[in-house]
Enzyme design. Structure first.
Site, PDB file in Angstrom:
ATOM      1  N   ASP A 114       0.831  -1.196   0.000  1.00  0.00           N
ATOM      2  CA  ASP A 114       0.000   0.000   0.000  1.00  0.00           C
ATOM      3  C   ASP A 114       0.871   1.255   0.000  1.00  0.00           C
ATOM      4  O   ASP A 114       1.404   1.647   1.040  1.00  0.00           O
ATOM      5  CB  ASP A 114      -0.928   0.005   1.212  1.00  0.00           C
ATOM      6  CG  ASP A 114      -1.895   1.177   1.209  1.00  0.00           C
ATOM      7  OD1 ASP A 114      -2.069   1.795   0.137  1.00  0.00           O
ATOM      8  OD2 ASP A 114      -2.477   1.474   2.262  1.00  0.00           O
ATOM      9  N   ASP A 320      -1.419   4.981  -5.973  1.00  0.00           N
ATOM     10  CA  ASP A 320      -1.686   4.120  -4.819  1.00  0.00           C
ATOM     11  C   ASP A 320      -1.783   2.654  -5.222  1.00  0.00           C
ATOM     12  O   ASP A 320      -2.750   2.242  -5.860  1.00  0.00           O
ATOM     13  CB  ASP A 320      -2.995   4.569  -4.156  1.00  0.00           C
ATOM     14  CG  ASP A 320      -3.289   3.806  -2.875  1.00  0.00           C
ATOM     15  OD1 ASP A 320      -2.395   3.086  -2.386  1.00  0.00           O
ATOM     16  OD2 ASP A 320      -4.421   3.925  -2.375  1.00  0.00           O
TER      17      ASP A 320
END
Length: 519
Positions: A114, A320
């Site tokens: 992440d 992301d």
């Protein structure tokens, strides 16, 4: 006597200066992979380390040696289990994961990657965690559960620690530091206590083991998506924050302040810490948020469909890896999807509320219709073309039935560049220079990203052709200006003037001695 010594020394010095100017002080330079070097190596009992000249291995060895000289202090690192990443589909929320080892003795965890958050957390002393069983069909080993008491190298962070952001909730400074992170997904969070322990890594240079001290979230309580199969074994935050793993590795001098991700369309990929990428990659600067670099935000000037770039499609986007798909601000989304729909000459399908995508079209197992490109345009005329901006839909028989434009609308003003757009690219998060770098890649051999795909030059060209004037002026060729060589002599030297210089030196010495005798 002292006067004699002085005059003789002066004469000799004058002679040496003159001869040096006339003869030149030189030494023959021998390339380490030359025939001369090979002969010397053979005379000493071996030359097995010599690559074939101008072969791929030849250039690779040169590049590796240059890198050792230029950046010997740094290396590229990857998790000790390997640099490979994998997406396990719907069971794991379509995210990419990698195996990591933590603690002493080490325990393995399958953590989601992440780039949109900072903390590395894993299930630990659970009050409310996702079930860790039932995944045997997808995995080759069991998911892990962390217990700080069982690791000899663990220690809880106290509330007085600089990285304890919730110290205001502590009763006193000696208490264990808590953490509580709320994620973008609705009602999704992780909370627990912060622990310092060892993350086991390996070096790309020689596969040597590296043990790095990092801060880990002992995740005692998860909620939302983390109880429904997303990141059941933890999450590896790769963000800008001081508590992230890339920040710890760079701060401790183990790597350059950079890392890379690469995702393939077969759901595999690579993660490398310290990877600075290649000079040939395109790049765009990260954008600060409220004056601070707290996450990887870039500025998109326009979004183009095919050869057309609708107006008013500029926006800022978070890059992301923790988002499976790409989101656009609603006003941009409407303009882009209308243009896409105009260019696709296939019947559009009606979709229901359960479908994440609005623009889906008929397809056939016999072939796909032409799909226009989706391209992001950045400042400096840099561009990023999504390798595969669509999502294929198959029927119950496994045959191709439809395809959808894998873009979603967001009510936020900040968009998100997710994994589906990152797939097929070597994405470098250059935190040192505050830039995102990219180049298309199949993600193979990225643990030696400086490999140069050079081939032998054509027979009708010199071995090392200099860049042309066009290459000097064209920014897209990435040509490097040749080094300025030392001036060559105007004419070939001969032995005659050198002999004259030697006689002059002897005459100068005798003259100095005669002057002393007469005096």
């Amino acid at each position: 006597m002292e006067k004699t010594s002085f005059l003789i020394s002066l004469a000799v010095a004058s002679c040496l200066v003159w001869v040096a100017r006339s003869f030149g002080l030189s030494a023959e330079l021998v390339h380490r992979f030359s025939d001369e070097a090979r002969t010397v190596a053979a005379s000493r009992g071996g030359c097995g380390g010599f690559p074939v000249r101008r072969s791929e291995e030849y250039y690779r060895m040169l590049a590796r040696s240059d890198l050792r000289r230029l950046g010997a202090r740094y290396q590229m690192l990857f998790p000790s289990e390997g640099s490979e990443t994998v997406s396990l589909g719907n069971d794991f929320g379509w995210l990419y994961y990698t195996w990591i080892n933590i603690g002493t003795p080490n325990v393995s965890f399958l953590v989601a990657l992440d780039a949109g958050s900072d903390l590395l957390w894993i299930p630990c002393d659970c009050i409310q965690c996702a079930p860790l069983s039932g995944y045997h069909g997808s995995l080759d080993k069991d998911l892990g559960l962390y217990n700080p008491a069982e690791s000899r190298t663990s220690r809880y962070l106290s509330c007085s620690h600089d990285l304890c952001s919730l110290r205001s909730s502590c009763g006193n400074s000696n208490q264990h530091c808590p953490y509580n992170i709320k994620y973008y997904s609705e009602n999704t969070s992780s909370s627990g206590l912060l622990v310092e322990d060892i993350l086991h890594l390996a070096s790309t240079e020689d596969r040597a083991s590296v043990q790095a001290s990092v801060i880990i979230g002992c995740g005692r309580k998860q909620s939302g998506g983390y109880l429904d199969g997303i990141a059941p074994d933890g999450l590896l935050g790769l963000g800008f924050g001081d508590i992230s793993v890339p920040s710890f590795l760079a701060r401790n001098g183990l790597i350059q302040n950079s890392f890379s991700l690469c995702f393939r369309d077969d759901n595999s990929g690579r993660l490398l810490f310290g990877d600075e990428g290649l000079s040939s990659q395109q790049s765009t600067p990260f954008v600060p948020l409220d004056g601070e670099y707290i996450t990887y935000i870039i500025a998109v000037e326009s979004l183009c469909i095919g050869s057309r770039c609708p107006g008013k499609t500029s926006f800022h986007a978070l890059v992301d890896s923790g988002s499976s798909f790409t989101f656009l601000p609603d006003n941009v989304y409407k303009r882009v999807t209308m243009e896409f729909d105009t260019q696709v000459n296939v019947s559009r399908l009606a979709t229901n509320n359960e479908s994440p995508w609005e623009y889906c079209y008929e397809a056939s197992p016999l072939g796909m219709p032409a799909v226009p490109t989706v391209k992001l345009i950045f400042g400096g005329n840099k561009s990023f073309t999504a390798v595969n901006p669509i999502f294929l839909v198959h029927d119950n028989k496994g045959e191709l039935a439809a395809f959808c434009l894998a873009l979603q609308s967001s009510q936020e003003t900040l968009g998100t560049i997710g994994q589906n757009f990152m797939t097929g690219y070597h994405m470098v998060f250059d935190r040192e220079n505050l830039k995102l770098r990219w180049s298309q890649s199949d993600c193979r051999d990225l643990d030696n990203t400086r490999r140069m795909p050079l081939s032998s030059p054509p027979h009708n060209r010199p071995e090392n052709p200099l860049p042309t004037n066009e290459q000097h002026s064209s920014p897209s060729t990435h040509a490097v200006s040749p080094a300025v060589a030392g001036r060559a002599p105007l004419a070939n030297s001969t032995s005659v003037p050198k002999l004259i210089d030697a006689w002059y030196c002897l005459l100068l010495l005798l003259t100095q001695l005669a002057v002393f005798a007469i005096g």
